[in-house]
Design an enzyme around this catalytic site. Structure first.
Site, PDB file in Angstrom:
ATOM      1  N   SER A   1       1.143  -1.564  -0.299  1.00  0.00           N
ATOM      2  CA  SER A   1      -0.097  -0.060  -0.149  1.00  0.00           C
ATOM      3  C   SER A   1       0.973   0.681   0.034  1.00  0.00           C
ATOM      4  CB  SER A   1      -0.830  -0.374   0.888  1.00  0.00           C
ATOM      5  OG  SER A   1      -0.398   0.263   2.460  1.00  0.00           O
ATOM      6  N   LYS A   2       0.360   2.724  -0.147  1.00  0.00           N
ATOM      7  CA  LYS A   2       1.053   3.830   0.032  1.00  0.00           C
ATOM      8  C   LYS A   2       1.986   3.915   0.806  1.00  0.00           C
ATOM      9  CE  LYS A   2      -2.956   6.453  -1.854  1.00  0.00           C
ATOM     10  NZ  LYS A   2      -3.950   5.610  -1.446  1.00  0.00           N
ATOM     11  N   ARG A   3       1.670   2.683   2.196  1.00  0.00           N
ATOM     12  CA  ARG A   3       2.846   2.999   3.454  1.00  0.00           C
ATOM     13  C   ARG A   3       3.823   2.538   3.168  1.00  0.00           C
ATOM     14  NH1 ARG A   3      -0.801   0.245   5.709  1.00  0.00           N
ATOM     15  NH2 ARG A   3       1.502  -1.520   5.935  1.00  0.00           N
ATOM     16  N   HIS A   4       4.249   1.716   1.740  1.00  0.00           N
ATOM     17  CA  HIS A   4       5.588   1.538   1.693  1.00  0.00           C
ATOM     18  C   HIS A   4       5.721   1.567   0.045  1.00  0.00           C
ATOM     19  CE1 HIS A   4       2.762  -2.071   3.454  1.00  0.00           C
ATOM     20  NE2 HIS A   4       3.519  -1.952   3.747  1.00  0.00           N
ATOM     21  N   GLY A   5       5.914   3.265   0.278  1.00  0.00           N
ATOM     22  CA  GLY A   5       6.295   4.001  -0.908  1.00  0.00           C
ATOM     23  C   GLY A   5       5.175   4.410  -2.080  1.00  0.00           C
TER      24      GLY A   5
END
Length: 491
Positions: free
Chosen positions: A247-251
């Site tokens: 997801s967005k959390r991972h870049g």
RNA sequence: GGCCCCAUCGUCUAGUGGCCUAGGACGUAGCCCUCUCAAGGCUAAAACACGGGUUCGAAUCCCGUUGGGGCCA
């Protein structure tokens, strides 16, 4: 399924405004399978009546596909335009007794659900309206009473032979009579997908694992419609470093972000293909053509894979290095102009020189961004002395200047400019004569010429820069060092 | 919570009952090369989640446990 049937696959993203990594891999697998078999790839935008796609929303997806080099043969089709076909199919299901009108209100359903929870049972619709008399049901529909249409799930189990997972089955009682058309007449996802796939004569549904629980419902619809379902291949998800869904959390999520970070399309495609698939031999660095040639659905793994940026970087470096100077130069050129290193005209005027330069720096670069930073000092103009380079090779300004004095004398006397071996021999001889270690001279020279601690071999560097630039840089470096020495300060 | 999927080095994977003292790749460490850094070459550490079966023989087959994930609620 008749094995002679030509393969027809589809990629069916929802119009989220961008193509994320997981979607890109699904698209890629479909594309690889279509190209491998000489089949057809259909692009279908899975918008619904509720959220119609806008030009802007699909552009992100098309941009992503374009960058990846994934082309399609039919479409884009828009699911929202097939609403009539979906409702038609629902009506035919009702006629054949495979679906029925349900008049239960939201409140009634909520009560059912709560009762089930109170009994600690999992909730599925009771099927109350299914038992309604057909004529009564028809009358109430005719009277305009609000209703949904539900699929009448038969007893038994629904199973299929998944290409990736093998036999997969669901007990029908755990599915429950699901809604196929909402009370406002909007077809539900599972109906829309099934009818579209049917109308588009899709032979293989290759999609993410997150759709596994939709599959039995869709198979039930296919059968009720009197057709055999296509072949299903559920591809495991791509995970972030913490092993949760990427997801967005991972870049970066949009694949175009990787383009902007300086990754090559071919490398990214290669990397994506290796996430959940392997050729079966030890090949890893593969061209697009090799991937197409080797790809089969059977070799997709059942296990979800973690997105490993380091491996992507390595692969990118590999692809970068395998391109010729000329090929890479064409790709890299806009990167140089955008970074303000040189204008298009300036590069154009020295096309061959630029290609040689790219060939010189490519093995030291993992991304196009690296390539620009490596190539930057070779263009005329002042260089910036980077702190780490100064720290490592110019720690002692006096010694550094001494080394540069030798370098300057060498450069002034060099008459075989461009002949690498001769240059090195002369510089070494001169350094010996002056009692300065040759290595020091070369390292000091590196900082003076590039401002960096990393560069190609120093003679190649000089040859590529040209005498004039070298002379200027040496003079500038000595001035800088002198200023620093009198200053007595460290930077 | 229900249903479903998955389980080999930190990561990506090879492996479909004997070829496995488990192979490759990224990353890590060391060495070689060397004017720097890469690239390249060599070497090392590093895995079959656990417990039961089946079998002459299990990483491979079956069951369970545990753990991860997904979907629905």
């Amino acid at each position: 399924m008749n094995p002679a049937t030509p393969v027809r696959v589809r990629f069916a993203p929802s119009p989220t405004g961008f193509l994320h990594v997981g979607g890109a891999r699904t698209a890629l697998f479909n594309w690889l399978w279509a190209r491998h078999t000489g089949g057809v790839l259909v692009l279908r935008i899975e918008d619904t009546d509720a959220e119609r796609s806008t030009e802007e929303m699909i552009r992100g997806i098309l941009d992503g596909l374009e960058w990846l080099g994934i082309d399609w043969d039919e479409g884009p089709h828009y699911q929202s335009r097939h609403g009539d076909r979906h409702r038609e199919a629902a009506a035919s299901l009702v006629r054949s007794g495979s679906a029925y009108a349900c008049f239960c209100t939201v409140e009634e359903l909520a009560a059912e659900r709560e009762a089930a929870i109170a009994r600690k049972e999992s909730y599925v619709y009771s099927g109350r309206c299914r038992r309604l008399d057909a004529s009564e049901s028809a009358r109430r529909v005719a009277d305009g009473e609000p209703h949904t249409i539900r699929f009448a799930v038969p007893a038994g189990e629904t199973a299929w032979e998944d290409v990736v997972h093998g036999r997969t089955s669901f007990e029908n009682r755990t599915i429950g009579d699901f809604i196929v058309v909402r009370s406002d007449g909007a077809p539900v996802y599972n109906l829309a997908v099934t009818v579209d796939d049917l109308d588009m004569r899709i032979t293989h549904v290759v999609r993410g694992d997150d759709h596994i629980s939709n599959t039995p419902k869709q198979i039930l619809i296919y059968r009720a419609l009197g057709v055999e379902p296509p072949v299903f291949a559920h591809v495991p998800l791509i995970l972030g470093p913490d092993k949760s869904k990427l997801s967005k959390r991972h870049g970066a999520v949009a694949v175009t972000a990787y383009r902007d970070q300086g990754y090559l399309s071919d490398a990214f495609v290669n990397f994506l293909a290796l996430l959940g698939w392997s050729a079966g031999d030890d090949r890893e660095v593969m061209t697009r053509a090799e991937l197409v040639e080797a790809f089969t659905l059977e070799r997709i793994t059942g296990k979800s894979a973690v997105f490993d940026v380091e491996k992507l970087e390595w692969l990118n470096g590999q692809h970068l290095s395998r391109l010729s100077g000329a090929e890479l130069a064409a790709v890299a050129r806009p990167w140089f102009t955008r970074a303000g290193v040189a204008s298009d005209e300036e590069i154009e005027a020295r096309g061959e020189w630029f290609e040689d330069l790219i060939a010189l720096v490519k093995t030291r670069s993992r991304t196009l961004h690296d390539l620009v930073e490596q190539g930057r000092p070779f263009f005329p103009g002042p260089v910036e002395y980077q702190a780490d380079a100064v720290e490592k090779f110019w720690k002692d300004p006096v010694a550094a200047d001494e080394a540069l004095t030798v370098a300057q004398q060498y450069a002034a006397a060099e008459d075989r400019w461009g002949e690498l071996e001769a240059m090195e021999a002369r510089l070494r001889a001169l350094a010996d004569e002056r009692g300065v270690p040759a290595g020091k001279v070369m390292q000091s020279l590196r900082v003076a010429l590039t401002g960096q601690r990393v560069s190609p071999g120093i003679f190649e560097t000089m040859a590529a820069m040209g005498r004039e630039v070298v002379d200027e840089r040496l003079a500038a470096a000595r001035a800088w060092l002198a200023a620093r020495a009198t200053d007595g300060r460290t930077s």
